[in-house]
Design a protein around this motif. Structure first.
Motif, PDB file in Angstrom:
ATOM      1  N   ASP A  30       0.803  -1.217   0.000  1.00  0.00           N
ATOM      2  CA  ASP A  30       0.000   0.000   0.000  1.00  0.00           C
ATOM      3  C   ASP A  30       0.840   1.273   0.000  1.00  0.00           C
ATOM      4  O   ASP A  30       0.321   2.339  -0.321  1.00  0.00           O
ATOM      5  N   LYS A  31       2.110   1.186   0.335  1.00  0.00           N
ATOM      6  CA  LYS A  31       2.976   2.378   0.344  1.00  0.00           C
ATOM      7  C   LYS A  31       3.785   2.501  -0.948  1.00  0.00           C
ATOM      8  O   LYS A  31       4.721   3.325  -1.009  1.00  0.00           O
ATOM      9  N   PHE A  32       3.442   1.681  -1.953  1.00  0.00           N
ATOM     10  CA  PHE A  32       4.216   1.684  -3.183  1.00  0.00           C
ATOM     11  C   PHE A  32       3.315   1.805  -4.406  1.00  0.00           C
ATOM     12  O   PHE A  32       2.243   1.188  -4.460  1.00  0.00           O
ATOM     13  N   ALA A  33       3.773   2.600  -5.359  1.00  0.00           N
ATOM     14  CA  ALA A  33       3.217   2.477  -6.697  1.00  0.00           C
ATOM     15  C   ALA A  33       3.851   1.240  -7.312  1.00  0.00           C
ATOM     16  O   ALA A  33       5.055   1.015  -7.154  1.00  0.00           O
ATOM     17  N   ILE A  34       3.051   0.450  -7.989  1.00  0.00           N
ATOM     18  CA  ILE A  34       3.536  -0.802  -8.569  1.00  0.00           C
ATOM     19  C   ILE A  34       3.317  -0.794 -10.077  1.00  0.00           C
ATOM     20  O   ILE A  34       2.217  -0.519 -10.550  1.00  0.00           O
ATOM     21  N   GLY A  35       4.368  -1.086 -10.785  1.00  0.00           N
ATOM     22  CA  GLY A  35       4.279  -1.138 -12.235  1.00  0.00           C
ATOM     23  C   GLY A  35       4.448  -2.553 -12.761  1.00  0.00           C
ATOM     24  O   GLY A  35       5.124  -3.377 -12.142  1.00  0.00           O
ATOM     25  N   TRP A  36       3.821  -2.800 -13.891  1.00  0.00           N
ATOM     26  CA  TRP A  36       4.037  -4.046 -14.621  1.00  0.00           C
ATOM     27  C   TRP A  36       4.812  -3.718 -15.897  1.00  0.00           C
ATOM     28  O   TRP A  36       4.497  -2.738 -16.594  1.00  0.00           O
ATOM     29  N   PHE A  37       5.792  -4.542 -16.175  1.00  0.00           N
ATOM     30  CA  PHE A  37       6.643  -4.377 -17.342  1.00  0.00           C
ATOM     31  C   PHE A  37       6.727  -5.724 -18.053  1.00  0.00           C
ATOM     32  O   PHE A  37       6.398  -6.761 -17.476  1.00  0.00           O
ATOM     33  N   ARG A  38       7.172  -5.697 -19.288  1.00  0.00           N
ATOM     34  CA  ARG A  38       7.330  -6.963 -20.001  1.00  0.00           C
ATOM     35  C   ARG A  38       8.513  -6.876 -20.951  1.00  0.00           C
ATOM     36  O   ARG A  38       8.891  -5.792 -21.404  1.00  0.00           O
ATOM     37  N   GLN A  39       9.073  -8.031 -21.224  1.00  0.00           N
ATOM     38  CA  GLN A  39      10.187  -8.101 -22.165  1.00  0.00           C
ATOM     39  C   GLN A  39       9.975  -9.297 -23.075  1.00  0.00           C
ATOM     40  O   GLN A  39       9.962 -10.448 -22.602  1.00  0.00           O
TER      41      GLN A  39
END
Length: 121
Positions: A30-39
């Motif tokens: 809850d204290k983090f922005a979370i990103g999804w990435f792909r390769q």
């Protein structure tokens, strides 16, 4: 030490769906922005989606708009990437990562190990 674990990858048919999970070990998200990435094979890693601590959503890739969504569970321990209408070009290793800021900046700090998504008939 922050530790992220992705799961939910696998083989899907074109037009199918998968839901990826990004879970935190030993802390809440809850204290983090979370990103999804792909390769994808032979390509550079690219951003997909991100959710801020206020649950604002940022699309890093126009190619997933209308097909992918991101959300958190109520306990704030897991972030999900719901992928619908999958295409072969979505085939990649998908990673989640904490953002450097509370909002989505694309500057990632801690990474998971990745989960393979393959879209093929």
């Amino acid at each position: 030490q922050l530790h992220l674990v992705e799961s939910g990858g696998g083989l899907a048919q074109p037009g199918g769906s998968l839901r990826l999970s990004c879970a935190a070990s030993g802390f809440t998200l809850d204290k983090f922005a979370i990103g999804w990435f792909r390769q994808a094979p032979g390509k550079e890693r690219e951003g997909v989606l991100c959710i801020s601590i206020n649950d604002d959503i940022t699309y890093y890739s126009d190619s997933v708009k209308g097909r992918f969504t991101i959300s958190r569970d109520n306990a704030k321990t897991t972030v999900y990437l719901q992928m619908n209408s999958l295409k072969p070009e979505d085939t990649a290793v998908y990673y989640c990562a904490t953002d450097l800021f509370y909002s989505c900046s694309g500057q990632s700090v801690h990474w998971g190990q990745g989960t393979q998504v393959t879209v093929s008939s």
